[in-house]
Write a protein that holds these residues in place. Structure first.
Motif, mmCIF file in Angstrom:
data_model
loop_
_atom_site.group_PDB
_atom_site.id
_atom_site.type_symbol
_atom_site.label_atom_id
_atom_site.label_comp_id
_atom_site.label_asym_id
_atom_site.label_seq_id
_atom_site.Cartn_x
_atom_site.Cartn_y
_atom_site.Cartn_z
ATOM 1 N N LYS A 172 -10.175 -7.902 6.887
ATOM 2 C CA LYS A 172 -10.025 -7.970 5.423
ATOM 3 C C LYS A 172 -8.560 -8.188 5.053
ATOM 4 C CE LYS A 172 -13.783 -6.995 2.917
ATOM 5 N NZ LYS A 172 -14.266 -7.834 1.844
ATOM 6 N N GLY A 173 -7.669 -7.503 5.760
ATOM 7 C CA GLY A 173 -6.245 -7.694 5.515
ATOM 8 C C GLY A 173 -5.814 -9.113 5.805
ATOM 9 N N MET A 174 -6.350 -9.685 6.874
ATOM 10 C CA MET A 174 -6.013 -11.069 7.239
ATOM 11 C C MET A 174 -6.452 -12.051 6.168
ATOM 12 S SD MET A 174 -6.923 -11.238 11.286
ATOM 13 C CE MET A 174 -5.646 -10.918 12.490
ATOM 14 N N SER A 175 -7.562 -11.762 5.517
ATOM 15 C CA SER A 175 -8.100 -12.732 4.556
ATOM 16 C C SER A 175 -7.676 -12.468 3.106
ATOM 17 C CB SER A 175 -9.629 -12.777 4.655
ATOM 18 O OG SER A 175 -10.183 -11.521 4.331
ATOM 19 N N ASN A 176 -6.924 -11.393 2.849
ATOM 20 C CA ASN A 176 -6.566 -11.064 1.466
ATOM 21 C C ASN A 176 -5.063 -11.025 1.190
ATOM 22 O OD1 ASN A 176 -9.032 -10.264 -0.292
ATOM 23 N ND2 ASN A 176 -9.480 -9.478 1.756
ATOM 24 N N ILE A 177 -4.268 -11.522 2.069
ATOM 25 C CA ILE A 177 -2.820 -11.521 1.886
ATOM 26 C C ILE A 177 -2.420 -12.586 0.872
ATOM 27 C CG2 ILE A 177 -2.421 -13.052 3.837
ATOM 28 C CD1 ILE A 177 0.083 -11.336 4.356
ATOM 29 N N LYS A 178 -1.399 -12.279 0.074
ATOM 30 C CA LYS A 178 -0.922 -13.236 -0.926
ATOM 31 C C LYS A 178 0.588 -13.388 -0.804
ATOM 32 C CE LYS A 178 -2.415 -10.832 -4.412
ATOM 33 N NZ LYS A 178 -2.825 -10.313 -5.711
ATOM 34 N N ALA A 179 1.061 -14.597 -0.996
ATOM 35 C CA ALA A 179 2.509 -14.816 -1.067
ATOM 36 C C ALA A 179 2.998 -14.252 -2.394
ATOM 37 C CB ALA A 179 2.832 -16.300 -0.962
ATOM 38 N N HIS A 180 4.154 -13.606 -2.369
ATOM 39 C CA HIS A 180 4.749 -13.050 -3.588
ATOM 40 C C HIS A 180 5.694 -14.084 -4.171
ATOM 41 C CE1 HIS A 180 6.535 -10.215 -6.370
ATOM 42 N NE2 HIS A 180 7.733 -10.482 -5.888
#
Length: 188
Positions: A172-180
């Motif tokens: 889930k962490g791998m698929s929900n990361i966002k660039a700031h």
């Protein structure tokens, strides 16, 4: 390849565990490893951080002042470690409780809403595995199989039934990361 990482947050957020799992994963990946925890006497609720170094070469010292990656889980750690990321490095943070977001433009900044994701998954204790998954998406320095083996080494056997949930949290962490994106103010 050498990766120098600082993971910092409150005690009880799984900071030291995340570092230990990364260290075990590096060992299983035949890397040289250093794991150096630092925490106050109050543990849960106090500040905690861990320095992890994974390398294909010998590690000369576990003591670092600058890092390739900073994983930040609270405002105190942001205040202390944002400036310690090497130019071109990575800062990954959980925005819950952060009131002054990072502002550097010479590093790559990412967010992972691990608190929200762990809550949605029904177990706040997997918060750190969501964060770890986000980090491994940015920097796949160890493979998932070794991370799962690292979980088995670091978790007491009575908690091995939670390994599948931890693996889902990593994914889930791998698929929900966002660039700031740094908002630039317009001066008039």
């Amino acid at each position: 390849m050498t990766e120098e990482i600082i993971i910092a947050g409150f005690g009880g957020q799984g900071v030291l565990s995340m570092g230990k799992i990364l260290a075990y994963s590096g060992i299983m990946h035949d890397q040289e490893v250093s794991w150096m925890p630092s925490y106050g006497p109050e543990m849960r609720g106090g500040t905690a951080n861990v320095t992890v170094i994974l390398s294909d070469e010998r590690i000369s010292s576990p003591y670092l002042k600058v890092f390739d990656t900073a994983i930040i889980l609270n405002q105190q750690s942001m205040d202390k470690f944002e400036e310690c990321v090497k130019p071109g490095g990575v800062l990954l943070y959980e925005p819950n409780g952060i009131h002054q977001h990072p502002t550097r433009t010479d590093i790559n900044i990412y967010q992972i809403e691990a608190n929200r994701i762990a809550t949605e998954m029904g177990n706040k204790k997997i918060f750190n595995m969501v964060v770890l998954g986000a980090f491994l998406k940015i920097k796949p320095i160890v493979n998932l199989e070794n991370v799962i083996d690292g979980l088995k080494k670091s978790l007491p056997e009575r908690y091995h039934n939670l390994i599948p949930l931890n693996e889902k949290a990593i994914q889930k962490g791998m698929s929900n990361i966002k660039a700031h994106i740094i908002e630039k103010s317009i001066l008039s």
